[in-house]
Write an enzyme that holds these catalytic residues in place. Structure first.
Site, short mmCIF file in Angstrom:
data_model
loop_
_atom_site.label_atom_id
_atom_site.label_comp_id
_atom_site.label_asym_id
_atom_site.label_seq_id
_atom_site.Cartn_x
_atom_site.Cartn_y
_atom_site.Cartn_z
N GLU A 69 0.67 -1.26 0.05
CA GLU A 69 -0.13 -0.01 0.07
C GLU A 69 0.85 1.27 -0.03
O GLU A 69 0.76 2.15 -0.70
CB GLU A 69 -1.01 -0.11 1.29
CG GLU A 69 -2.30 -0.82 1.09
CD GLU A 69 -2.00 -2.23 1.41
OE1 GLU A 69 -0.70 -2.64 1.87
OE2 GLU A 69 -2.92 -3.02 1.38
N HIS A 138 -10.68 -4.45 10.03
CA HIS A 138 -11.41 -4.20 8.84
C HIS A 138 -12.62 -3.45 8.74
O HIS A 138 -13.59 -3.70 7.91
CB HIS A 138 -11.70 -5.63 8.18
CG HIS A 138 -10.53 -6.51 7.39
ND1 HIS A 138 -9.23 -6.72 8.14
CD2 HIS A 138 -10.39 -6.63 6.09
CE1 HIS A 138 -8.53 -7.36 7.02
NE2 HIS A 138 -8.91 -7.21 5.99
C1 LIG Z 1 -2.10 -4.54 4.51
C2 LIG Z 1 -3.15 -5.46 3.66
N1 LIG Z 1 -3.51 -5.24 2.55
C3 LIG Z 1 -4.42 -6.18 1.86
C4 LIG Z 1 -5.13 -6.88 2.57
C5 LIG Z 1 -6.13 -7.59 1.95
N2 LIG Z 1 -5.60 -9.01 1.82
C6 LIG Z 1 -6.34 -9.94 2.88
S1 LIG Z 1 -5.56 -11.45 2.53
C7 LIG Z 1 -4.60 -10.79 1.23
C8 LIG Z 1 -3.73 -11.78 0.39
C9 LIG Z 1 -2.97 -12.30 1.28
O1 LIG Z 1 -2.00 -13.19 0.23
P1 LIG Z 1 -0.98 -14.22 1.23
O2 LIG Z 1 -0.10 -13.23 1.98
O3 LIG Z 1 0.01 -14.91 0.13
O4 LIG Z 1 -2.05 -15.09 2.02
P2 LIG Z 1 -2.70 -16.19 1.50
O5 LIG Z 1 -4.23 -15.68 1.67
O6 LIG Z 1 -2.58 -16.73 0.23
O7 LIG Z 1 -2.61 -17.33 2.64
C10 LIG Z 1 -5.01 -9.45 1.03
C11 LIG Z 1 -4.56 -8.82 -0.39
C12 LIG Z 1 -4.94 -7.14 4.01
N3 LIG Z 1 -5.60 -7.78 4.85
N4 LIG Z 1 -3.98 -6.09 4.66
#
Ligand SMILES: Cc1ncc(C[n+]2csc(CCOP(=O)(O)OP(=O)(O)O)c2C)c(N)n1
Ligand SMILES: Cc1ncc(C[n+]2csc(CCOP(=O)(O)OP(=O)(O)O)c2C)c(N)n1
Ligand SMILES: [Mg+2]
Ligand SMILES: [Mg+2]
Lengths: 335, 362, 335, 362
Positions: A69, A138
């Site tokens: 971000e 959230h």
């Molecule tokens: C700072 C932030 N940006 C965006 C999000 C929204 N978000 C939640 S899970 C996710 C993807 C996370 O991917 P990863 O770290 O690979 O974890 P996975 O879900 O694959 O276990 C996003 C973009 C968030 N929770 N926090």
């Protein structure tokens, strides 16, 4: 008069569709407008607000990013300084914490620090609002922070109609604009004219006229205020509902004029109550309508707690039609 | 889905596809068999294997219930299932002491179970009940439990990188040999704070292990679209030795974790471990139509050929540490346990609304 | 009665010395207290506030960091959860932008989200205040943001005496506390008792008693308010000066009681005026003393501009003795 | 200090220690000499060398005046001098077009001069005058100038990493072959956002060059105390090719910069260049007693053996592109120019207080 009442608009769009239409229209009009954010392209964001845009405008203009971000907001700032009009997408308003340096120390100050030489025509779109059972990280509504910062403009649309018109204005504005959308509102429908229109910043909209009490509502709280107004109507209290639409610039004159007329005011906003948006608006009213007020301005915001997950807890943290109704009734001496 | 079949359990399906053998008392085989190196497996080793299998199964069946709760509209909000990634949490946590710390993510149920959380209190939390680990205030994404060293799941991607590193800072200061494990998805590699704290951990030789669960997707975007350069060279660039492991092989995960944990306990500093894995289901329970971002074949491949439970079951059977009927029995047992835990949670009361203002300040 | 007037204290310390003494005393008392920040050890910070501490407590407890505000603040959060009491040093309040996620989404929410299980006894020390000719990125007073966030406490000492007592309280508090020090005040002297004392949070201090008008001042603005009060005295207006000392918890009762007595109020704070601390305090007063107020509560904060570098510009952006004096005179109808 | 002497100019000293030769008209030697490769230097090459020397001298003497202004209490606030690092800004900017972008830092005067800013308007800015580049609103740490592609100096460490990357994003979109250079000190390597944007730049092949000015100190702390691992492997870990160069050798800096700039213009993406250098004076003008964080010997070594102006002067003389008297003359000339620029700034009016509310919004 509420703006919409003046026009007969047949078409209804959801709030999400209105946002998307504004973006699509602006992207067609101006090739420098682009969208930058997480899962904005094929996924069209988790709320599906942007669905279809990448198909029309391509991956060069609807750009998926890593989960960075701060980084991509900073890219937005630099891109805006050098000829683009980026619309940066921050998925949840809670993640604004990560963009504060880019928005506050950079975007907001570039124009001033450069003596007016550089400008930053960017929009940061994000969400606010609780009651989605998404818990403390959230569910926040952090628009008060940005409203506090000179150099930024802050927009809080409360209807599909306003969302489209205000977003188009935001994109054309030469300043950094933070645009907050209530997550819970994406699916609500309302009339939206098909063609081109914009809504100026700093012009409050009187969503409902009334004579006994002014309820100032922002974003998600406008519908709550209207609902409360309907309940008040039933017991013979005529409430005027005003939506400032932008917390900065703030249409102080309309707020004050209304309270001068009604002599009572409630300010309802979904941000935390303390040191929040309601404090500024209440202060403006308390000063501007000082000699007309028959009771203290009542402020209603989110409870001063991190938003809890559990439904029975979460539900009491935000103002509702009922609580606003009760407060108004009390203020009018009819409790 | 059942680890003992080839087919992924469809989310609509109410019971596993697996054919049950006749019910009979299940005896775990006596631990006098060979381990993976062909050596005789010691009793603790065998116990460890069976414990790890059971833990993985707990996670798998825990998540089965979570999906069920969602489908039946009994759970408020959403949840991010850990199905497919069980070997990572279990292999890592098996290498930890009770007083070691972990931090977890939005996809955190597996970490919590692996570190020893009780499913009934976890379910209660997921349903927002007073009996939950966080009195219902946290929900699926925030389960925390000091008793098991769980510093909390975190709904900010990379949000716990600082916390885990800080716990390692304390651990070093206290000098009791504690270690902190920071679990995060490969999506967290997009957050600069990860590199800030890795640098700090390296400078200060902190006992922290950064465990990257690379399931290849940041929500709906493939990690290759979000990650330039080379993940494994990121750690070393900040002084943190890095390696990767097959995240579907619980023994392999456990072995490398043990080594890295020892390293940390011995005061040799942080490390980074990438576990290659896959989430079988959607980003969250509501993410049903996934074909625009990944193919059914890809999912099928992982579920059939790379399932951590199946692979481990086969190995355990081959090593004669157990047999198929015993495992099926175990599955029934654990499923019943989960069912009971869910029932507990469903029956448990919500917190009173007046609790809302408690716990804001200590 | 102003607290200090009650005691005869011989020793004078500068504000910086008072801060240092509080830290040293707490570090002696409690081995879990440590300091984490940029250039805090040998350099003792650019303002030399921490000089000498590394010599007494060693590099294990006074810890220089890379320029990683988010990272080391996050380390502070985790360390606090697991048995330490870190005092994290953010050199300039403007850099708080980089710590927002750690402070707001993590530190402030850990206790609540965990249902009261984990706690975060950390202090974030930082600065506020303009007029150092440091321009827009080194002059902000961003305490309003933190005051808005449930789970945080916010402290604004205005004298060496308060600095020492409040910092000791902050370190012993089991919650995340953000502690703002006015950069311009570091060299100002005041009486500070030698031994142990703490000052409770949420207890405003009446820095000067008066009957005609209440001037609420925070941090840097307390001296300004006192200066204005002296000027007012000369024209026969008796001003009461109140320092809330903590914006959260906020001692509403003392503020309201004072204004009930004086019937007029000015709130002066160095943060940006809009959506800032003055809005909350003015709202509290306007509601609590509604029937006693003879004039609207007057708010005075930093002008709504990024702080300019040029001295003649910067000087007009913040309230001064003179401007507060003028405002008070006008409010009292003696303009 | 004068580039032509061995001794560092003491901050109290009001004039340079160098002995002036008799004044006479200075002719730059005709450009028919050898270049550093022993090849005949072409006319543009010679012009470039002399231009670079002059620019470095401008920076050196600009800063001399800044210090003077501070000492004489004529300058509001503080300033961070670039003395000792001149070859970096000049070598890099020499490789840029006028319409290329730069972003700068708190220690930014050198970058601004090198990109073509006029000293009189810079001094005016430093004194907070209306005639300054930012109408006095920015001051020393915020000089910005669209006419020379200067996106602005930045007082947040790493604060312009996003901006520079964004400018490269625009450049790519506009397709006019522009390049963006992001200057930052090695202290900025502590900020995670640097890695976030490097990753973005690599993914999107953006024409941006990250120029790390490694002067070895983050304020009062040696970079080895703040930087674990290996700086040059950080870029590659995020897909950004990296190299280092002797930041005291302006020709070397120029050459590698030219290559990296060409690469960026050709659409081959970002790069990272570490320039090893040294700041001769304090972190800012008020940082006088420095022995608690670095030795006088170390400073002496750099000033005497590694001075970029001296080294370049010697080379130019050896190549017969100029001679010592010409350089002394040049120094006088430039010093006079700087003096005039300062006088302009001192005489210039402050902005009217009512300008304070202008330029908040466009
Ligand atoms: C700072 C932030 N940006 C965006 C999000 C929204 N978000 C939640 S899970 C996710 C993807 C996370 O991917 P990863 O770290 O690979 O974890 P996975 O879900 O694959 O276990 C996003 C973009 C968030 N929770 N926090
Ligand atoms: C985000 C941020 N943190 C801290 C500071 C305070 N500060 C100003 S310059 C500096 C050191 C910078 O070191 P480096 O990047 O190496 O640049 P140099 O001064 O050596 O040119 C620090 C810590 C700042 N300006 N911004
Ligand atoms: Mg992933
Ligand atoms: Mg440096």
């Amino acid at each position: 008069m509420p703006e919409l009442a003046e026009r007969a608009i047949e078409r209804e769009l959801t709030f999400a569709q209105a946002v998307r239409e504004a973006l699509a229209e602006e992207m067609r009009r101006d090739p420098t407008v682009c969208i930058i954010g997480e899962d904005v392209a094929e996924a069209g964001t988790p709320f599906k607000v942007l669905s279809g845009l990448v198909e029309e405008f391509g991956k060069e203009r609807v750009i998926d990013t890593p989960i960075s971000e701060a980084g991509f907001t900073g890219v937005g700032v630099g891109a805006a300084m050098t000829g683009m009009r980026p619309v940066v997408d921050i998925m949840f308003g809670d993640f604004l914490t990560l963009t504060m340096d880019q928005m506050v120390n950079q975007a907001a100050k570039v124009h001033y620090m450069s003596g007016g030489k550089w400008k930053v025509p960017m929009v940061l779109r994000t969400t606010l609002g609780a009651t989605r059972r998404s818990a403390a990280q959230h569910s926040q509504s952090l628009h008060a922070w940005f409203s506090h910062v000179p150099g930024l403009k802050v927009v809080l649309p409360s209807t599909p109609y306003d969302a489209k018109g205000l977003l188009k204005t935001a994109i054309r504005d030469d300043n950094p604009v933070v645009f907050f959308e209530d997550k819970m509102m994406y699916k609500t429908k309302g009339p939206v004219p098909e063609g081109e229109y914009t809504i100026p910043f700093g012009v409050a909209d009187i969503k409902r006229e009334g004579t006994d009490i002014t309820i100032v509502g922002t974003s998600s709280m406008v519908q709550v205020a209207l609902g409360a107004a309907a309940l008040l109507d039933e017991i013979g209290i005529s409430a005027e509902v005003i939506d400032p639409r932008t917390t900065w610039p703030l249409d102080e004159a309309t707020l004050i004029a209304s309270v001068k007329k009604t002599s009572r005011a409630i300010v309802v906003d979904e941000g935390y109550g303390r040191y929040g948006v309601t404090a500024e608006i209440a202060s403006v009213i308390a000063e501007g309508a000082f000699f007309n007020l028959e009771a203290p301005v009542k402020r209603m915001g989110a409870m001063h707690v991190p938003i809890p997950f559990s439904p029975p807890l979460e539900d009491v943290t935000v103002p509702t039609e009922q609580t606003v109704f009760e407060a108004a009734r009390k203020l009018c001496g009819k409790a | 889905m059942s680890p003992l079949t080839d087919k992924g359990k469809k989310r609509e399906a109410k019971k596993p596809d697996v054919k049950r053998p006749e019910a009979k008392t299940v005896e775990m085989k006596k631990p006098e068999t060979k381990n993976s190196n062909g050596m005789k497996a010691s009793k603790p080793e065998v116990e460890r294997s069976l414990r790890m299998y059971r833990r993985m199964l707990m996670i798998r069946l825990f998540e089965e219930q979570v999906n069920e709760l969602y489908t039946r509209a009994l759970m408020p909000g959403l949840a991010h299932l850990y199905v497919g990634e069980e070997a990572v949490a279990v292999g890592i946590c098996e290498a930890l002491r009770d007083d070691d710390y972990i931090t977890s993510t939005h996809r955190g149920h597996g970490h919590c179970v692996a570190k020893g959380a009780a499913p009934n209190r976890m379910f209660a939390e997921l349903l927002g009940k007073e009996a939950g680990y966080c009195k219902g205030k946290g929900g699926s994404m925030h389960i925390a439990d000091p008793a098991t060293g769980n510093l909390g799941a975190n709904a900010i991607v990379a949000g716990s990188a600082g916390i885990a590193t800080g716990a390692a800072f304390s651990a070093k200061h206290k000098g009791k040999g504690q270690v902190a494990v920071c679990f995060f998805g490969e999506g967290a590699l997009g957050q600069g704070v990860v590199y800030e704290v890795m640098n700090l951990a390296a400078l200060w030789k902190l006992p922290v292990i950064y465990v990257c669960e690379n399931n290849m997707y940041n929500e709906y975007t493939h990690f290759l679209e979000t990650t330039a350069g080379d993940i494994l060279s990121r750690g070393p660039a900040f002084g943190v030795p890095s390696e990767s492991v097959d995240g579907q092989d619980v023994t392999a995960v456990y072995q490398v974790a043990s080594r890295l944990v020892k390293r940390a306990r011995d005061g040799e500093g942080p490390s980074f471990l990438m576990c290659n894995t896959y989430r079988y289901t959607g980003h969250h329970v509501g993410d049903i139509s996934r074909e625009y971002y990944r193919s059914k074949q890809e999912e099928h491949h992982w579920k059939t050929d790379r399932d951590p439970l199946k692979l481990f079951a086969e190995k355990l059977i081959a090593q004669k540490l157990t047999d198929a009927p015993s495992l099926v029995k175990l599955e029934d047992e654990v499923r019943a346990e989960m069912k009971a835990a869910v029932d507990f949670a469903i029956a448990a009361p919500y917190p009173n609304a007046d609790k809302v203002e408690q716990d804001v300040y200590a």
